[in-house]
Enzyme design. Structure first.
Site, PDB file in Angstrom:
ATOM      1  N   ARG A 198      11.715  -5.758   3.979  1.00 32.73           N
ATOM      2  CA  ARG A 198      11.740  -4.431   4.180  1.00 32.73           C
ATOM      3  C   ARG A 198      12.673  -3.058   4.984  1.00 32.73           C
ATOM      4  NH1 ARG A 198       5.996  -1.630   4.631  1.00 32.73           N
ATOM      5  NH2 ARG A 198       5.899  -2.738   7.107  1.00 32.73           N
ATOM      6  N   ARG A 208      -9.802   1.418   9.312  1.00 32.96           N
ATOM      7  CA  ARG A 208      -8.659  -0.648   9.880  1.00 32.96           C
ATOM      8  C   ARG A 208     -10.009  -1.523  10.653  1.00 32.96           C
ATOM      9  NH1 ARG A 208      -3.277   0.640   9.470  1.00 32.96           N
ATOM     10  NH2 ARG A 208      -2.293  -1.417   9.328  1.00 32.96           N
ATOM     11  N   LYS A 210       1.263  -1.310  -0.101  1.00 33.12           N
ATOM     12  CA  LYS A 210      -0.302   0.139  -0.131  1.00 33.12           C
ATOM     13  C   LYS A 210       0.519   1.326   0.197  1.00 33.12           C
ATOM     14  CE  LYS A 210      -1.842  -0.704   3.750  1.00 33.12           C
ATOM     15  NZ  LYS A 210      -1.179  -2.125   4.060  1.00 33.12           N
ATOM     16  N   ARG A 212      11.858  -1.525  11.065  1.00 28.72           N
ATOM     17  CA  ARG A 212      10.618  -1.409  11.859  1.00 28.72           C
ATOM     18  C   ARG A 212      10.642  -2.358  12.357  1.00 28.72           C
ATOM     19  NH1 ARG A 212       5.278   0.826   8.111  1.00 28.72           N
ATOM     20  NH2 ARG A 212       4.790  -1.070   9.551  1.00 28.72           N
ATOM     21  N   ARG A 266      -0.058  -8.456  13.700  1.00 25.16           N
ATOM     22  CA  ARG A 266      -0.425  -7.217  12.583  1.00 25.16           C
ATOM     23  C   ARG A 266      -1.321  -8.842  12.055  1.00 25.16           C
ATOM     24  NH1 ARG A 266       4.776  -4.606  10.454  1.00 25.16           N
ATOM     25  NH2 ARG A 266       3.436  -4.386   9.073  1.00 25.16           N
TER      26      ARG A 266
HETATM   27  P1  AP5 Z   1       4.627  -1.405   1.799  1.00 24.51           P
HETATM   28  O1  AP5 Z   1       4.354  -1.076   0.658  1.00 24.51           O
HETATM   29  O2  AP5 Z   1       5.554  -1.355   3.096  1.00 24.51           O
HETATM   30  O3  AP5 Z   1       3.227  -1.917   2.518  1.00 24.51           O
HETATM   31  P2  AP5 Z   1       2.475  -1.876   2.869  1.00 24.51           P
HETATM   32  O4  AP5 Z   1       0.798  -2.311   2.602  1.00 24.51           O
HETATM   33  O5  AP5 Z   1       2.061  -0.522   3.591  1.00 24.51           O
HETATM   34  O6  AP5 Z   1       2.767  -2.143   4.866  1.00 24.51           O
HETATM   35  P3  AP5 Z   1       2.654  -1.929   5.881  1.00 24.51           P
HETATM   36  O7  AP5 Z   1       3.546  -3.384   7.151  1.00 24.51           O
HETATM   37  O8  AP5 Z   1       3.593  -0.326   6.157  1.00 24.51           O
HETATM   38  O9  AP5 Z   1       1.324  -1.884   6.164  1.00 24.51           O
HETATM   39  P4  AP5 Z   1       0.773  -1.787   8.173  1.00 24.51           P
HETATM   40  O10 AP5 Z   1      -0.838  -1.647   7.328  1.00 24.51           O
HETATM   41  O11 AP5 Z   1       0.895  -2.894   8.654  1.00 24.51           O
HETATM   42  O12 AP5 Z   1       1.696  -0.933   8.206  1.00 24.51           O
HETATM   43  P5  AP5 Z   1       1.424   0.453   9.032  1.00 24.51           P
HETATM   44  O13 AP5 Z   1       2.230   1.281   9.235  1.00 24.51           O
HETATM   45  O14 AP5 Z   1       0.069   1.544   8.207  1.00 24.51           O
HETATM   46  O15 AP5 Z   1       5.968  -2.862   1.163  1.00 24.51           O
HETATM   47  C1  AP5 Z   1       6.369  -3.799   1.955  1.00 24.51           C
HETATM   48  C2  AP5 Z   1       7.070  -4.540   1.703  1.00 24.51           C
HETATM   49  O16 AP5 Z   1       7.362  -4.634   0.112  1.00 24.51           O
HETATM   50  C3  AP5 Z   1       8.879  -2.832   1.659  1.00 24.51           C
HETATM   51  O17 AP5 Z   1      10.283  -3.369   1.512  1.00 24.51           O
HETATM   52  C4  AP5 Z   1       8.902  -3.182   0.158  1.00 24.51           C
HETATM   53  O18 AP5 Z   1       9.646  -2.577  -0.922  1.00 24.51           O
HETATM   54  C5  AP5 Z   1       8.438  -4.225  -0.805  1.00 24.51           C
HETATM   55  N1  AP5 Z   1       7.127  -4.275  -2.104  1.00 24.51           N
HETATM   56  C6  AP5 Z   1       5.892  -3.697  -1.900  1.00 24.51           C
HETATM   57  N2  AP5 Z   1       5.105  -3.539  -3.128  1.00 24.51           N
HETATM   58  C7  AP5 Z   1       6.170  -5.428  -4.532  1.00 24.51           C
HETATM   59  C8  AP5 Z   1       5.899  -5.628  -4.832  1.00 24.51           C
HETATM   60  N3  AP5 Z   1       4.671  -5.388  -5.637  1.00 24.51           N
HETATM   61  N4  AP5 Z   1       7.141  -7.061  -5.220  1.00 24.51           N
HETATM   62  C9  AP5 Z   1       7.920  -6.474  -4.373  1.00 24.51           C
HETATM   63  N5  AP5 Z   1       7.895  -6.236  -3.060  1.00 24.51           N
HETATM   64  C10 AP5 Z   1       7.449  -5.184  -2.608  1.00 24.51           C
HETATM   65  O19 AP5 Z   1       1.062   0.497  11.095  1.00 24.51           O
HETATM   66  C11 AP5 Z   1       1.174   0.002  11.469  1.00 24.51           C
HETATM   67  C12 AP5 Z   1       0.858  -0.029  12.910  1.00 24.51           C
HETATM   68  O20 AP5 Z   1       0.291   0.949  13.197  1.00 24.51           O
HETATM   69  C13 AP5 Z   1      -0.487  -1.123  12.878  1.00 24.51           C
HETATM   70  O21 AP5 Z   1       0.196  -2.364  13.059  1.00 24.51           O
HETATM   71  C14 AP5 Z   1      -1.300  -0.256  13.759  1.00 24.51           C
HETATM   72  O22 AP5 Z   1      -0.285  -0.459  15.501  1.00 24.51           O
HETATM   73  C15 AP5 Z   1      -0.543   1.437  13.640  1.00 24.51           C
HETATM   74  N6  AP5 Z   1      -2.175   1.717  12.950  1.00 24.51           N
HETATM   75  C16 AP5 Z   1      -2.136   2.085  11.513  1.00 24.51           C
HETATM   76  N7  AP5 Z   1      -2.870   2.682  10.799  1.00 24.51           N
HETATM   77  C17 AP5 Z   1      -3.746   2.196  12.121  1.00 24.51           C
HETATM   78  C18 AP5 Z   1      -5.829   2.390  11.923  1.00 24.51           C
HETATM   79  N8  AP5 Z   1      -6.100   3.007  10.760  1.00 24.51           N
HETATM   80  N9  AP5 Z   1      -6.451   1.944  12.883  1.00 24.51           N
HETATM   81  C19 AP5 Z   1      -5.315   1.539  14.495  1.00 24.51           C
HETATM   82  N10 AP5 Z   1      -3.906   1.530  14.094  1.00 24.51           N
HETATM   83  C20 AP5 Z   1      -3.262   1.990  13.242  1.00 24.51           C
END
Ligand code: AP5
Length: 227
Positions: free
Chosen positions: A127, A88, A13, A160, A171
């Site tokens: 990552r 979420r 994402k 991270r 997660r």
């Molecule tokens: P990446 O693009 O970083 O993936 P992502 O979907 O953004 O993954 P995240 O882990 O950031 O999502 P998340 O939703 O768990 O975390 P968030 O920060 O929102 O890609 C991942 C890896 O793959 C990278 O290395 C990239 O280079 C590689 N890649 C990408 N595309 C690729 C492809 N096509 N092929 C190969 N490799 C690829 O949330 C973190 C924490 O914050 C949560 O656990 C929660 O505690 C809190 N939080 C955040 N939002 C909320 C909410 N709305 N409500 C409650 N808690 C929340």
């Protein structure tokens, strides 16, 4: 255009939001980044959020909703935005609809990033993030030119803390329990677009752009009274 990126952790994402925000001049709003910023700045919100993030659990709705409410009214969001990682939970989705309604807007599209658990684990374990500019890499799939160093700014790359295997598994579990229901919510609203997310970064970007461009074309036909 107001877009939500929905999907499990590591589905890509953030990677796609970075490119799409540049291509379509939309603000990229990542709830995870906003929460991590609050943690880094040592704010009260950050202190409360950190304990949940470290365990791989969701931060309470009230905290996240307040952060997003403040963010989406900023000037740079007037022409539209991509919400990455928010909503979420069902209650976050309902509040978002209300927030947008009060602003005289609505969501145009929700992209659901479909991917297997195996790929999620591979992606998150490799990552790396730039400590200076936040650029996103993967040691195998999206490597930096020099090991551990950001191509864009020369900053140091780090892993991270919530990308440790046990936290990643938590997660994924939390995603299935609390977020997956949103797929049906947005399907019923008729704005869900599923994106196959196992392919490489470039072809996924191409598919997303195609969906957006097709939707814009149909909207212009409707405005012209053609359909
Ligand atoms: P990446 O693009 O970083 O993936 P992502 O979907 O953004 O993954 P995240 O882990 O950031 O999502 P998340 O939703 O768990 O975390 P968030 O920060 O929102 O890609 C991942 C890896 O793959 C990278 O290395 C990239 O280079 C590689 N890649 C990408 N595309 C690729 C492809 N096509 N092929 C190969 N490799 C690829 O949330 C973190 C924490 O914050 C949560 O656990 C929660 O505690 C809190 N939080 C955040 N939002 C909320 C909410 N709305 N409500 C409650 N808690 C929340």
């Amino acid at each position: 255009m107001r877009i939500v990126f929905l999907g499990p952790p590591g589905a890509g994402k953030g990677t796609q939001a970075e490119t799409l925000s540049r291509e379509k001049k939309l603000s990229h709003i990542s709830s995870g980044n906003l929460l991590r910023e609050a943690v880094e700045n040592g704010t009260e919100t950050g202190r409360k959020a950190q304990q949940h993030i470290n365990k791989g659990q969701l931060v309470p709705d009230k905290i996240v909703v307040d952060i997003i409410r403040e963010r989406i009214v900023k000037n740079d969001c007037k022409n539209g935005f991509i919400l990455d990682g928010f909503p979420r939970t069902l209650s976050q989705a309902i509040v978002l609809d209300e927030m947008l309604k009060n602003l005289g807007n609505k969501l145009d599209m929700v992209f659901y990033f479909a991917i297997s658990k195996e790929s999620i684990v591979l992606r998150l374990s490799g990552r790396r993030i730039c400590a200076t500019c936040g650029a996103n890499y993967h040691i195998k799939y999206v490597p930096s030119l020099e090991d551990g160093i950001c191509d864009k700014c020369g900053g140091k790359l780090y892993q991270r803390t919530d990308d440790k295997l046990e936290t990643v598994l938590e997660r994924i579990k939390v995603y299935h329990e609390q977020t997956e229901d949103l797929i049906n919510y947005y399907k019923k609203n008729g704005i869900l677009k599923e994106i196959e997310s196992e392919s490489n970064v470039e072809s996924i970007t191409e598919n997303i752009l195609k969906v957006i461009d097709n939707a814009s074309k149909s909207a212009s036909f409707v405005n012209l009274g053609v359909v």
